[in-house]
Design an enzyme around this catalytic site. Structure first.
Site, PDB file in Angstrom:
ATOM      1  N   ARG A  80      17.171 -17.080 -36.041  1.00  0.00           N
ATOM      2  CA  ARG A  80      16.661 -15.894 -35.345  1.00  0.00           C
ATOM      3  C   ARG A  80      15.294 -15.485 -35.910  1.00  0.00           C
ATOM      4  NH1 ARG A  80      19.289 -12.887 -31.054  1.00  0.00           N
ATOM      5  NH2 ARG A  80      18.006 -11.022 -30.890  1.00  0.00           N
ATOM      6  N   ASN A 122       9.912   0.251 -25.051  1.00  0.00           N
ATOM      7  CA  ASN A 122      11.040  -0.340 -24.334  1.00  0.00           C
ATOM      8  C   ASN A 122      11.623   0.714 -23.405  1.00  0.00           C
ATOM      9  OD1 ASN A 122      13.112  -2.105 -23.621  1.00  0.00           O
ATOM     10  ND2 ASN A 122      14.362  -1.630 -25.404  1.00  0.00           N
ATOM     11  N   THR A 123      12.140   0.249 -22.295  1.00  0.00           N
ATOM     12  CA  THR A 123      12.786   1.171 -21.369  1.00  0.00           C
ATOM     13  C   THR A 123      14.291   0.916 -21.372  1.00  0.00           C
ATOM     14  OG1 THR A 123      12.969   1.836 -19.062  1.00  0.00           O
ATOM     15  CG2 THR A 123      12.060  -0.336 -19.465  1.00  0.00           C
ATOM     16  N   HIS A 124      15.045   2.005 -21.403  1.00  0.00           N
ATOM     17  CA  HIS A 124      16.501   1.925 -21.524  1.00  0.00           C
ATOM     18  C   HIS A 124      17.140   2.776 -20.421  1.00  0.00           C
ATOM     19  CE1 HIS A 124      20.454   1.722 -23.196  1.00  0.00           C
ATOM     20  NE2 HIS A 124      20.500   3.019 -23.424  1.00  0.00           N
ATOM     21  N   ASP A 156      11.869   0.411 -32.598  1.00  0.00           N
ATOM     22  CA  ASP A 156      12.035   0.271 -34.042  1.00  0.00           C
ATOM     23  C   ASP A 156      13.126  -0.766 -34.290  1.00  0.00           C
ATOM     24  OD1 ASP A 156      14.454   1.531 -33.632  1.00  0.00           O
ATOM     25  OD2 ASP A 156      13.912   3.395 -34.655  1.00  0.00           O
ATOM     26  N   ASP A 160      17.900   0.797 -29.405  1.00  0.00           N
ATOM     27  CA  ASP A 160      17.520   1.935 -28.547  1.00  0.00           C
ATOM     28  C   ASP A 160      17.418   3.239 -29.334  1.00  0.00           C
ATOM     29  OD1 ASP A 160      17.543   0.153 -26.359  1.00  0.00           O
ATOM     30  OD2 ASP A 160      19.686   0.467 -26.063  1.00  0.00           O
TER      31      ASP A 160
HETATM   32  C1  GRF Z   1      16.401  -1.966 -16.602  1.00  0.00           C
HETATM   33  O1  GRF Z   1      17.286  -0.963 -16.163  1.00  0.00           O
HETATM   34  C2  GRF Z   1      16.251  -1.960 -18.088  1.00  0.00           C
HETATM   35  O2  GRF Z   1      16.194  -0.695 -18.634  1.00  0.00           O
HETATM   36  C3  GRF Z   1      17.523  -2.652 -18.495  1.00  0.00           C
HETATM   37  O3  GRF Z   1      17.617  -3.715 -17.593  1.00  0.00           O
HETATM   38  C4  GRF Z   1      16.972  -3.347 -16.384  1.00  0.00           C
HETATM   39  C5  GRF Z   1      15.921  -4.373 -16.108  1.00  0.00           C
HETATM   40  O4  GRF Z   1      15.521  -4.333 -14.784  1.00  0.00           O
HETATM   41  N1  GRF Z   1      17.498  -3.037 -19.874  1.00  0.00           N
HETATM   42  P1  GRF Z   1      14.326  -5.231 -14.228  1.00  0.00           P
HETATM   43  O5  GRF Z   1      14.485  -6.634 -14.818  1.00  0.00           O
HETATM   44  O6  GRF Z   1      13.031  -4.604 -14.643  1.00  0.00           O
HETATM   45  O7  GRF Z   1      14.504  -5.238 -12.752  1.00  0.00           O
END
Ligand code: GRF
Length: 216
Positions: A80, A122-124, A156, A160
């Site tokens: 990894r 990052n988006t969660h 980080d 999340d």
């Molecule tokens: C998003 O909801 C993201 O937050 C999650 O997976 C989804 C990805 O969607 N981790 P996409 O690949 O951008 O359509």
């Protein structure tokens, strides 16, 4: 990890900010950024898209847009740590101002964060700190919350847990399934991502502990 403010406040300049976007799946968040970047006033360009697996729609979206791609599956590396170092090196080759993990289903490791900490977001699909991990919409539904949403944060070493840049609330409907809830969240997520990344690159941003400030 880099100094908390390293790279987190960008000098304003005429050149668009360089974004590298990391994906693992359908790439609709990537597409939203690509569409936004078509307007020079947005202030950013996607210079490369990285993935941890081949054959995904996210990579096809990048290729259709004529954007460089790279694919680094974990299984191709002895450890990894080696994968993380390779991801860092390959990403660094594209000289990003900001790295956007958008549906990238791997944790970024110490080498990557030493180089790009403070400027990787990052988006969660949940309202942090509730429901971290890969099952955000399912966990929210199972818990029975009436409001969930999405969170944009500075990555980080945790899952999340990073400093929060933006959040949008989304209602949970009585007849929601995991799929319908996640789709509703993703609509909000794309708007949040485009709006926030645009403001970050145009106005600059600073990370001070757990507080993130956009603008001067
Ligand atoms: C998003 O909801 C993201 O937050 C999650 O997976 C989804 C990805 O969607 N981790 P996409 O690949 O951008 O359509």
């Amino acid at each position: 990890m880099a100094e908390p403010s390293a790279g987190s406040s960008r000098e304003l300049s005429a050149a668009p900010a360089r974004l590298v976007v990391l994906v693992s799946g359908s790439g609709t968040n990537l597409q939203a950024l690509l569409d936004a970047c078509a307007d020079p006033a947005y202030g950013a360009e996607v210079v490369a898209v990285g993935a941890d697996r081949p054959g995904i729609e996210g990579l096809a979206r990048a290729e259709r847009a004529g954007i460089a791609t790279y694919v680094l599956p974990v299984k191709d590396f002895a450890s990894r740590e080696e994968w993380d170092a390779a991801l860092m090196e390959t990403t660094a080759g594209h000289a990003p101002d900001l790295v956007v993990s958008a549906g990238f289903m791997k944790l970024l490791g110490p080498s990557f964060l030493a180089r790009f900490g403070g400027r990787t977001i990052n988006t969660h699909p949940a309202l942090s700190p509730a429901f971290p991990g890969t099952r955000g919409p399912a966990d929210a539904l199972e818990y029975g919350v009436k409001v969930s949403g999405c969170t944009l944060f500075v990555v980080d070493e945790g899952v999340d847990t990073g400093a929060i840049v933006a959040q949008t609330a989304v209602p949970v409907e009585d007849d929601d399934t995991v799929e319908t809830l996640h789709e509703r969240i993703k609509v909000a997520e794309r708007a949040m991502l485009v709006d926030t990344v645009g403001r970050m690159v145009r106005e600059g941003f600073a990370v001070e502990g757990r507080r993130v400030r956009i603008g001067r």
